[in-house]
Design a protein around this motif. Structure first.
Motif, PDB file in Angstrom:
ATOM      1  N   ILE A   1      98.241  53.897  32.561  1.00 32.06           N
ATOM      2  CA  ILE A   1      97.108  53.746  31.647  1.00 32.06           C
ATOM      3  C   ILE A   1      97.398  52.576  30.719  1.00 32.06           C
ATOM      4  O   ILE A   1      98.435  52.561  30.047  1.00 32.06           O
ATOM      5  CB  ILE A   1      96.891  55.023  30.803  1.00 32.06           C
ATOM      6  CG1 ILE A   1      96.715  56.249  31.704  1.00 32.06           C
ATOM      7  CG2 ILE A   1      95.713  54.845  29.861  1.00 32.06           C
ATOM      8  CD1 ILE A   1      95.490  56.207  32.582  1.00 32.06           C
ATOM      9  N   ALA A   2      96.517  51.582  30.684  1.00 29.09           N
ATOM     10  CA  ALA A   2      96.698  50.414  29.818  1.00 29.09           C
ATOM     11  C   ALA A   2      95.586  50.378  28.783  1.00 29.09           C
ATOM     12  O   ALA A   2      94.407  50.242  29.128  1.00 29.09           O
ATOM     13  CB  ALA A   2      96.705  49.124  30.637  1.00 29.09           C
ATOM     14  N   LEU A   3      95.953  50.513  27.512  1.00 27.05           N
ATOM     15  CA  LEU A   3      94.991  50.458  26.418  1.00 27.05           C
ATOM     16  C   LEU A   3      94.797  49.019  25.954  1.00 27.05           C
ATOM     17  O   LEU A   3      95.636  48.146  26.170  1.00 27.05           O
ATOM     18  CB  LEU A   3      95.479  51.308  25.245  1.00 27.05           C
ATOM     19  CG  LEU A   3      95.804  52.778  25.539  1.00 27.05           C
ATOM     20  CD1 LEU A   3      96.184  53.490  24.241  1.00 27.05           C
ATOM     21  CD2 LEU A   3      94.642  53.475  26.215  1.00 27.05           C
ATOM     22  N   GLN A   4      93.691  48.798  25.304  1.00 25.60           N
ATOM     23  CA  GLN A   4      93.370  47.477  24.755  1.00 25.60           C
ATOM     24  C   GLN A   4      93.955  47.324  23.359  1.00 25.60           C
ATOM     25  O   GLN A   4      93.865  48.229  22.535  1.00 25.60           O
ATOM     26  CB  GLN A   4      91.849  47.312  24.701  1.00 25.60           C
ATOM     27  CG  GLN A   4      91.367  45.922  24.389  1.00 25.60           C
ATOM     28  CD  GLN A   4      89.848  45.884  24.301  1.00 25.60           C
ATOM     29  OE1 GLN A   4      89.289  46.153  23.241  1.00 25.60           O
ATOM     30  NE2 GLN A   4      89.190  45.574  25.407  1.00 25.60           N
ATOM     31  N   GLY A   5      94.580  46.184  23.116  1.00 20.14           N
ATOM     32  CA  GLY A   5      95.090  45.857  21.791  1.00 20.14           C
ATOM     33  C   GLY A   5      94.287  44.747  21.149  1.00 20.14           C
ATOM     34  O   GLY A   5      93.400  44.162  21.778  1.00 20.14           O
TER      35      GLY A   5
ATOM     36  N   LEU B   1      90.355  52.374  24.673  1.00 16.27           N
ATOM     37  CA  LEU B   1      90.908  52.144  23.340  1.00 16.27           C
ATOM     38  C   LEU B   1      91.840  53.261  22.895  1.00 16.27           C
ATOM     39  O   LEU B   1      92.593  53.075  21.936  1.00 16.27           O
ATOM     40  CB  LEU B   1      89.771  51.976  22.330  1.00 16.27           C
ATOM     41  CG  LEU B   1      88.937  50.706  22.507  1.00 16.27           C
ATOM     42  CD1 LEU B   1      87.648  50.800  21.690  1.00 16.27           C
ATOM     43  CD2 LEU B   1      89.739  49.475  22.102  1.00 16.27           C
ATOM     44  N   TRP B   2      91.788  54.396  23.550  1.00 13.60           N
ATOM     45  CA  TRP B   2      92.688  55.495  23.235  1.00 13.60           C
ATOM     46  C   TRP B   2      92.827  56.391  24.462  1.00 13.60           C
ATOM     47  O   TRP B   2      92.029  56.315  25.394  1.00 13.60           O
ATOM     48  CB  TRP B   2      92.215  56.308  22.033  1.00 13.60           C
ATOM     49  CG  TRP B   2      90.788  56.785  22.104  1.00 13.60           C
ATOM     50  CD1 TRP B   2      89.677  56.125  21.672  1.00 13.60           C
ATOM     51  CD2 TRP B   2      90.325  58.038  22.643  1.00 13.60           C
ATOM     52  NE1 TRP B   2      88.543  56.878  21.910  1.00 13.60           N
ATOM     53  CE2 TRP B   2      88.909  58.052  22.507  1.00 13.60           C
ATOM     54  CE3 TRP B   2      90.953  59.124  23.222  1.00 13.60           C
ATOM     55  CZ2 TRP B   2      88.130  59.121  22.927  1.00 13.60           C
ATOM     56  CZ3 TRP B   2      90.181  60.204  23.649  1.00 13.60           C
ATOM     57  CH2 TRP B   2      88.778  60.182  23.488  1.00 13.60           C
TER      58      TRP B   2
ATOM     59  N   ALA C   1      86.252  49.853  17.441  1.00 15.85           N
ATOM     60  CA  ALA C   1      87.306  49.151  18.176  1.00 15.85           C
ATOM     61  C   ALA C   1      88.221  48.407  17.221  1.00 15.85           C
ATOM     62  O   ALA C   1      89.434  48.324  17.442  1.00 15.85           O
ATOM     63  CB  ALA C   1      86.680  48.187  19.183  1.00 15.85           C
ATOM     64  N   GLU C   2      87.660  47.870  16.147  1.00 14.46           N
ATOM     65  CA  GLU C   2      88.462  47.128  15.167  1.00 14.46           C
ATOM     66  C   GLU C   2      89.483  48.043  14.504  1.00 14.46           C
ATOM     67  O   GLU C   2      90.652  47.668  14.325  1.00 14.46           O
ATOM     68  CB  GLU C   2      87.562  46.478  14.117  1.00 14.46           C
ATOM     69  CG  GLU C   2      86.760  45.302  14.622  1.00 14.46           C
ATOM     70  CD  GLU C   2      85.606  45.702  15.532  1.00 14.46           C
ATOM     71  OE1 GLU C   2      85.177  46.896  15.494  1.00 14.46           O
ATOM     72  OE2 GLU C   2      85.147  44.842  16.303  1.00 14.46           O
ATOM     73  N   ASP C   3      89.073  49.246  14.123  1.00 12.92           N
ATOM     74  CA  ASP C   3      90.022  50.177  13.508  1.00 12.92           C
ATOM     75  C   ASP C   3      91.102  50.596  14.499  1.00 12.92           C
ATOM     76  O   ASP C   3      92.299  50.622  14.171  1.00 12.92           O
ATOM     77  CB  ASP C   3      89.299  51.416  12.978  1.00 12.92           C
ATOM     78  CG  ASP C   3      88.699  51.196  11.602  1.00 12.92           C
ATOM     79  OD1 ASP C   3      89.105  50.223  10.935  1.00 12.92           O
ATOM     80  OD2 ASP C   3      87.840  51.990  11.193  1.00 12.92           O
TER      81      ASP C   3
END
Length: 220
Positions: A62-66, A99-100, A124-126
């Motif tokens: 699983i790859a989340l966005q940073g 995102l999570w 998404a910013e938080d």
């Protein structure tokens, strides 16, 4: 699932992540690997690291966005050694990153969550940029939140050490600032870490708060 593993803020050091996965005995058929974002920028090989992350997701990770992936979505660097079609495919890959992610009693996110807001309503910013409001927020009784984004040395611990707070675990050990890439085994409470300046030595230690093993060096 044999083990639950996590890594964050690789920042172009995909070759070091490969070493950590090899030394830890990562088996994609048995282990669950969660990557918490910031695969690009600051390090030597952002493009190659993204290709590695993509390959890992094809095998079940699983790859989340940073926040650094979001920067690439807004403005892809001109120096990428790829064709137009390859860049388009990477844009799609970055845009579709979640995102999570939750697994067992853990919530994985790049930066943290804003207190008092339901997870589905977080911005998404938080999720990719928050710092102090999250650090100072009350404990979430449902999950231990595993996050990156803020290097652990900023919490006044040694730069190689992960940070443990009340219901929170910071695992960004500062690869983007010249320190370490870390792979965390949450099932057995172990940490493998490697310096960006001394890639010949992988160290393994027990996550703070546990006992029974001493630190040791593993030479690869």
């Amino acid at each position: 699932m044999s083990r639950l593993l996590a890594v964050s803020d690789i920042h172009g050091h995909g070759h070091l992540l490969k070493q950590l996965l090899a030394v830890s005995g990562y088996n994609p058929d048995k282990d669950r690997l969660v990557l918490l974002g910031d695969y690009v920028n600051k390090g030597p090989d952002s493009w190659g690291t993204l290709q590695l992350v993509h390959d890992l997701t094809q095998k079940g990770a699983i790859a989340l966005q940073g926040n650094n992936e979001r920067k690439w979505l807004r403005s892809m660097p001109d120096s990428i050694p790829a064709s137009h079609d390859e860049i388009a495919n990477v844009r799609k890959f970055l845009d579709q990153m979640p995102l999570w992610y939750t697994c067992d009693s853990y919530l994985f996110v790049h930066a943290g969550i804003r207190p008092g807001i339901q997870l589905d309503h977080q911005t998404a910013e938080d999720l990719t940029e928050i710092r102090q409001p999250f650090f100072e927020s009350p404990v979430n009784p449902e999950y231990t939140i595993v996050f990156g984004h803020t290097s652990t040395y900023r919490f006044l611990v040694p730069p190689w050490q992960i940070w443990i707070g009340a219901g929170k675990m910071g695992i960004d050990t500062g690869a983007g600032h010249g320190y370490y890439v870390s792979l965390i085994d949450l099932t057995h409470r172990l940490q493998w870490y490697i310096s960006v300046h001394s890639p010949s030595t992988v160290r393994c230690s027990v996550i703070p708060g546990t006992t029974g093993l001493e630190d040791k060096s593993i030479y690869s």
